[in-house]
Design an enzyme around this catalytic site. Structure first.
Site, mmCIF file in Angstrom:
data_model
loop_
_atom_site.group_PDB
_atom_site.id
_atom_site.type_symbol
_atom_site.label_atom_id
_atom_site.label_comp_id
_atom_site.label_asym_id
_atom_site.label_seq_id
_atom_site.Cartn_x
_atom_site.Cartn_y
_atom_site.Cartn_z
ATOM 1 N N ARG A 5 -24.760 -1.461 7.590
ATOM 2 C CA ARG A 5 -24.818 -2.700 7.188
ATOM 3 C C ARG A 5 -25.108 -3.926 8.423
ATOM 4 O O ARG A 5 -25.096 -5.234 8.307
ATOM 5 C CB ARG A 5 -23.216 -3.233 6.781
ATOM 6 C CG ARG A 5 -22.838 -2.344 5.689
ATOM 7 C CD ARG A 5 -21.295 -2.079 5.563
ATOM 8 N NE ARG A 5 -20.594 -3.340 5.220
ATOM 9 C CZ ARG A 5 -20.363 -3.914 4.282
ATOM 10 N NH1 ARG A 5 -20.870 -3.262 3.029
ATOM 11 N NH2 ARG A 5 -19.537 -5.034 4.080
ATOM 12 N N GLU A 50 -19.364 -5.241 10.330
ATOM 13 C CA GLU A 50 -20.033 -4.341 11.150
ATOM 14 C C GLU A 50 -21.043 -5.114 11.885
ATOM 15 O O GLU A 50 -21.336 -4.819 13.087
ATOM 16 C CB GLU A 50 -20.589 -3.282 10.480
ATOM 17 C CG GLU A 50 -19.512 -2.215 9.829
ATOM 18 C CD GLU A 50 -19.063 -2.621 8.487
ATOM 19 O OE1 GLU A 50 -18.227 -1.721 8.111
ATOM 20 O OE2 GLU A 50 -19.343 -3.645 8.097
ATOM 21 N N LYS A 61 0.779 -1.117 0.133
ATOM 22 C CA LYS A 61 0.124 -0.053 -0.080
ATOM 23 C C LYS A 61 0.983 1.253 0.037
ATOM 24 O O LYS A 61 1.796 1.379 0.833
ATOM 25 C CB LYS A 61 -0.942 0.029 1.247
ATOM 26 C CG LYS A 61 -2.125 0.835 1.105
ATOM 27 C CD LYS A 61 -3.105 0.579 2.175
ATOM 28 C CE LYS A 61 -4.270 1.615 2.310
ATOM 29 N NZ LYS A 61 -5.388 1.013 3.193
#
Length: 618
Positions: free
Chosen positions: A392, A364, A279
């Protein structure tokens, strides 16, 4: 930047040499850094996906083949390679290029994304539909290791892996670990062997000529599985789910990516390609602090520092610092995050109490049920999640927390309109769905001080409580007294009252001043408690004025205005009401000020609407 222009599309990448693609990767990184440093956006994830994206466009025939990006914040390179480079000056701006894949934007974008863990499901659905219609093309889902922590991704893997006759390709972009050259070379060799036509024919022939219950075949089958577990290691779980596993490979080696994707293309049935990337690749600041450069505002690309920074603390920081101070005196307080520790301001909490913060990953629903278990066991869990992502976990909030009336505190960051991230990230539905849940208390602070008060208040309730607050500065402009659970009248009015929720209090106060200058005496009430509705203060208002206007940074469908209307209709039918908020549509991306202006939520627009409303009623 010679190769990066609107004519650089997927077809040209397919004809490039490896050397040209390597040169292109350098140009793209420079292009991304130049543009994202000016507009803001998702930087680190895109820098890490450059070579992988180029390889995908080299191997596959888009848009005939279908490419589904999970979340989509790593799709900038894909946009560059599909003719949208010249639009990057408008990235995430009003009427500009979206920061996520959009079907309305390009035929190369086949699925609108923005939330995580859904790509495998969508891609598998496309693959099944392809086979059903007798078409011939590949469907590829690109998913990150973070998104793979979401339960939906595993549900999809379980389903797709069982469909042996349905060809689907999953590319796992894993930037959470380093890659060992030796392991990479060995597994690449094994992948080549296991997907070669000779090996596949051998395996098929062996099964046809030997009794599957016989000892020889069983011995060979066990030997194969033992070898697979010993050498492939991390790929075993995917093999058990029914996928052919290829990798891990170096995601910054274009040749290796191309070779492996070609193997995946000719492999029958479900296949997963495990790609290791870094990343922030190519930009030291992002490599050193990938989380900081995940989503950025405009910054100086030389230093990596933001071009502008508010002198006031953000709501996120106010929340995190207050939670940490409350935890100093109550060891039952614990925090729960869904892979957003820094984003929700919990960095200060985790530094002081690392053992009392639980990061469950991008999951979640699990976070909420996990918090329910903590609460049932005597702890005081605070679940900090962006408003749009808490959607969610609707069922877990309703059944696991509210039905059992458990003392779980939900800290909803980024509530209301968040501007540049657009439709998938605006938190404009939370007041509507949370207020419909029995036993739930819903609070909305108008500034940082009220957030602190409400957090302390919520931790002392005997049931669930949600505190929703916006992105940005928590300036203390609110003159309200200490929060005691109810609303407060700040300005007395004789012609009407404006009942304002959260950040919209500032708009209401300014609108009241404008109306006063135009001869209309408009009172202002700081709502603070959306649910339960402060019926005592509201009843007082109904004895003072005949017109009540609500204003909220939420959809008008089912929001605070709807709650107030219900009470008024039942008890004070002579009172006229009007509700101001976001319309019944998905609000596009754009500068927050532009969106507030467009949809009539500025002080001037609100004052004009109230004037017209009162004039009609008179």
């Amino acid at each position: 930047m010679g190769q990066i222009n609107k004519s650089l599309i997927s077809e040209k990448v397919r004809d490039m040499s490896v050397r040209d693609m390597e040169l292109l990767s350098y140009e793209i990184r420079d292009f991304l850094l130049d543009n994202v440093s000016k507009t803001g956006g998702h930087l680190a994830s895109n820098l890490g996906a450059v070579e992988l994206t180029i390889a995908l466009h080299h191997v596959f025939d888009f848009p005939k083949d279908k490419l589904v990006w999970d979340v989509g914040h790593q799709a900038y390179v894909h946009k560059i390679l599909t003719g949208r480079a010249e639009e990057f000056t408008s990235l995430r701006q009003t009427n500009g290029l979206s920061g996520f894949p959009k079907r309305c934007e390009s035929e190369y974008d086949v699925f609108d994304s923005g939330h995580s863990s859904t790509s495998i499901s969508a891609a598998f659905g496309m693959a099944v539909a392809r086979d059903y219609k007798g078409d011939n093309y590949d469907v590829i889902a690109v998913i990150g290791d973070g998104a793979l922590t979401g339960g939906t991704a595993f549900e999809a893997l379980n389903n797709a892996g069982a469909a042996k006759n349905t060809k689907s390709i999953v590319v796992l972009n894993d930037n959470g670990m380093s890659i060992s050259p030796a392991t990479g070379s060995l597994t690449k060799h094994l992948s080549t062997l296991r997907t070669s036509s000779g090996y596949l024919k051998f395996k098929k022939g062996l099964k046809e000529h030997l009794d599957s219950k016989g000892s020889l075949y069983k011995y060979l089958e066990n030997f194969r599985d033992s070898l697979k577990y010993a050498i492939v290691d991390g790929g075993a779980i995917f093999e058990e789910l029914g996928f052919t596993y290829l990798g891990p490979i170096d995601g910054h080696n274009i040749t290796e990516c191309i070779d492996t994707l070609k193997l995946a293309k000719r492999t029958e049935g479900p296949v997963i390609v495990h790609v290791i990337t870094k990343k922030g690749k190519g930009y030291k600041n992002a490599e050193n602090e990938p989380n900081k450069f995940h989503g950025v505002s405009p910054f100086d690309k030389e230093t990596g520092k933001p071009l502008s920074k508010s002198s006031s603390p953000s709501y996120s920081k106010v929340f995190g610092d207050k939670l940490a101070s409350l935890a100093d005196v109550d060891n039952r307080i614990v925090a729960v995050s869904a892979a957003m520790i820094d984003g929700t301001g919990l960095d200060s909490f985790v530094k002081k109490y690392p053992d009392r913060l639980h990061d469950v990953g991008i999951a979640e629903g699990h976070a909420v049920s996990f918090a329910a278990g903590l609460a049932l066991s005597g702890l005081k869990p605070v679940v900090a999640i962006y408003s749009t992502f808490l959607q969610r976990a609707y069922d877990q909030i309703l059944i696991d927390v509210c039905m059992q009336k458990l003392p779980v505190v939900f800290a909803l960051d980024r509530a209301g309109n968040v501007g540049n991230d657009g439709e998938t990230h605006h938190g404009v539905f939370d007041l509507s769905y949370l207020s419909s849940m029995p036993n739930m208390t819903v609070l909305a602070p108008a500034d940082g001080k009220e957030l602190e008060d409400m957090l302390e208040y919520a931790l002392n309730l005997d049931g669930p409580c949600a505190i929703r607050y916006p992105r940005g500065s928590a300036d203390a402009y609110n003159p309200s007294p200490e929060f005691d659970g109810g609303s407060v009248r700040l300005i007395d009015g004789s012609d009407c009252e404006i009942w304002a929720v959260g950040k919209m209090l500032d708009v209401a106060l300014k609108a009241s001043e404008i109306l006063k200058n135009n001869g209309i005496n408009a009172g202002v009430v700081n709502v603070r408690s959306v649910k339960p509705l402060d019926v005592n203060t509201l009843s007082e208002s109904c004895s003072i004025v005949k017109n009540i206007i609500t204003i909220e940074d939420n959809t008008v469908i089912g929001g605070f205005g709807s709650l107030l209307n219900g009470f008024i209709i039942r008890n004070y039918p002579d009172i006229a009401t009007d509700n101001i908020g976001w319309p019944d549509k998905f609000i596009e991306q754009g500068n927050t000020e532009d969106l507030f202006e467009k949809y009539g939520l500025t002080a001037e627009s609100v004052a004009e609407r109230i004037s017209e409303f009162i004039e009609r009623k008179n």
